[in-house]
Scaffold this active site. Structure first.
Site, PDB file in Angstrom:
ATOM      1  N   ARG A 114       1.310  -1.030  -0.068  1.00 33.22           N
ATOM      2  CA  ARG A 114       0.046   0.616   0.219  1.00 33.22           C
ATOM      3  C   ARG A 114       0.809   1.383  -0.194  1.00 33.22           C
ATOM      4  O   ARG A 114       0.422   2.250  -0.591  1.00 33.22           O
ATOM      5  CB  ARG A 114      -1.329   0.114   1.049  1.00 33.22           C
ATOM      6  CG  ARG A 114      -2.193  -1.026   1.574  1.00 33.22           C
ATOM      7  CD  ARG A 114      -3.482  -1.223   1.925  1.00 33.22           C
ATOM      8  NE  ARG A 114      -2.852  -1.185   3.223  1.00 33.22           N
ATOM      9  CZ  ARG A 114      -2.497  -2.454   3.788  1.00 33.22           C
ATOM     10  NH1 ARG A 114      -2.666  -3.388   2.942  1.00 33.22           N
ATOM     11  NH2 ARG A 114      -2.171  -3.073   4.704  1.00 33.22           N
ATOM     12  N   GLU A 156       4.752  -9.609  16.300  1.00 31.69           N
ATOM     13  CA  GLU A 156       4.715 -10.315  17.074  1.00 31.69           C
ATOM     14  C   GLU A 156       4.547 -11.534  17.376  1.00 31.69           C
ATOM     15  O   GLU A 156       5.323 -12.554  18.472  1.00 31.69           O
ATOM     16  CB  GLU A 156       3.136  -9.617  17.035  1.00 31.69           C
ATOM     17  CG  GLU A 156       2.508 -10.331  18.550  1.00 31.69           C
ATOM     18  CD  GLU A 156       0.987  -9.806  18.268  1.00 31.69           C
ATOM     19  OE1 GLU A 156       0.372  -9.329  17.751  1.00 31.69           O
ATOM     20  OE2 GLU A 156      -0.029 -10.333  19.604  1.00 31.69           O
TER      21      GLU A 156
HETATM   22  P1  AMP Z   1       4.361  -1.712  11.703  1.00 29.15           P
HETATM   23  O1  AMP Z   1       5.216  -2.293  11.062  1.00 29.15           O
HETATM   24  O2  AMP Z   1       3.449  -2.618  13.069  1.00 29.15           O
HETATM   25  O3  AMP Z   1       4.126  -0.142  12.080  1.00 29.15           O
HETATM   26  O4  AMP Z   1       2.952  -2.566  10.763  1.00 29.15           O
HETATM   27  C1  AMP Z   1       2.600  -1.818   9.709  1.00 29.15           C
HETATM   28  C2  AMP Z   1       2.265  -2.180   8.248  1.00 29.15           C
HETATM   29  O5  AMP Z   1       1.250  -3.122   8.639  1.00 29.15           O
HETATM   30  C3  AMP Z   1       2.129  -1.266   7.340  1.00 29.15           C
HETATM   31  O6  AMP Z   1       2.365  -1.499   5.911  1.00 29.15           O
HETATM   32  C4  AMP Z   1       0.134  -1.818   7.631  1.00 29.15           C
HETATM   33  O7  AMP Z   1      -0.583  -1.052   6.060  1.00 29.15           O
HETATM   34  C5  AMP Z   1      -0.538  -2.518   7.840  1.00 29.15           C
HETATM   35  N1  AMP Z   1      -0.853  -2.412   9.537  1.00 29.15           N
HETATM   36  C6  AMP Z   1      -0.405  -2.670  10.562  1.00 29.15           C
HETATM   37  N2  AMP Z   1      -1.330  -2.428  11.133  1.00 29.15           N
HETATM   38  C7  AMP Z   1      -2.371  -2.791  10.368  1.00 29.15           C
HETATM   39  C8  AMP Z   1      -4.066  -1.974  10.709  1.00 29.15           C
HETATM   40  N3  AMP Z   1      -4.773  -1.929  11.937  1.00 29.15           N
HETATM   41  N4  AMP Z   1      -4.933  -1.374   9.394  1.00 29.15           N
HETATM   42  C9  AMP Z   1      -4.228  -1.452   7.861  1.00 29.15           C
HETATM   43  N5  AMP Z   1      -2.758  -2.019   8.305  1.00 29.15           N
HETATM   44  C10 AMP Z   1      -2.232  -1.987   8.913  1.00 29.15           C
END
Ligand code: AMP
Length: 174
Positions: A59, A96
């Site tokens: 995305r 996680e």
């Molecule tokens: P993080 O590494 O935990 O910051 O996760 C970020 C990535 O996971 C991004 O590429 C987001 O598109 C996806 N992502 C994580 N949580 C969500 C959520 N609640 N809704 C949509 N996309 C998410």
């Protein structure tokens, strides 16, 4: 909060129970809302020299590409392992449960390139942190992180090394 918030659809329990997925397809499907988001995401950088927009699969590509055109910068795609055709460098990061990795072409960033790292959403920050590690390993300078959405209750910013973070929509609670 920006009016763009109403274009984000909450999908409960996706991809697993307890997660509220922030669906951006409802925003990019509306031409005026999508255009507004690209203008607002690009705005702080119009007077700066930005060489590369580093976009995170998948995305991040949707937002990073029009931002690159707005700012007259090149695009660098970061992809999951095995997707890029040429020689790559890889950075693994913790999830996680287990680990994941991002790859970048070895010649995508030149030393001293000023870079924006773009994704749709900042959650725990692990993905963005991995992107920054790849950029800095190749001698690039992270000018800012750029996200449409931040889930600030997860405190992902704490992983981003004090770099600037530009985001349009903040959710501070689940
Ligand atoms: P993080 O590494 O935990 O910051 O996760 C970020 C990535 O996971 C991004 O590429 C987001 O598109 C996806 N992502 C994580 N949580 C969500 C959520 N609640 N809704 C949509 N996309 C998410």
């Amino acid at each position: 909060m920006t009016a763009l918030t109403r274009f984000i659809r909450d999908v409960p329990d996706f991809p697993k129970p307890g997660i509220t997925f922030k669906d951006i397809t409802t925003l990019i499907g509306d031409p005026a809302a999508f255009a507004q988001s690209i203008q607002e995401l690009s705005a702080p950088f119009r007077t700066e020299r930005i060489d590369k927009i580093v976009c995170i699969e998948s995305r991040g590509f949707l937002f990073g590409t029009p931002i690159a055109l707005e700012l007259n910068a090149g695009i660098v795609p970061l992809r999951k392992p095995g997707k890029l055709p040429y020689e790559t460098i890889r950075h693994e990061y913790e999830l996680e449960y287990g680990t994941d990795a991002l790859e970048m072409h070895v010649d995508a960033i030149e030393k001293g390139d000023r870079v924006l790292i773009v994704d749709d959403l900042l959650a725990t920050g692990g993905t963005a942190e991995a992107a920054a590690a790849l950029v800095t390993k190749m001698g690039g300078i992270v000018e800012s992180f750029v996200f449409l959405i931040e889930l600030s209750f997860l405190n992902g910013r704490s992983k981003l090394g004090g770099h600037k973070v530009h985001c349009l929509i903040d959710y501070d609670g689940e």
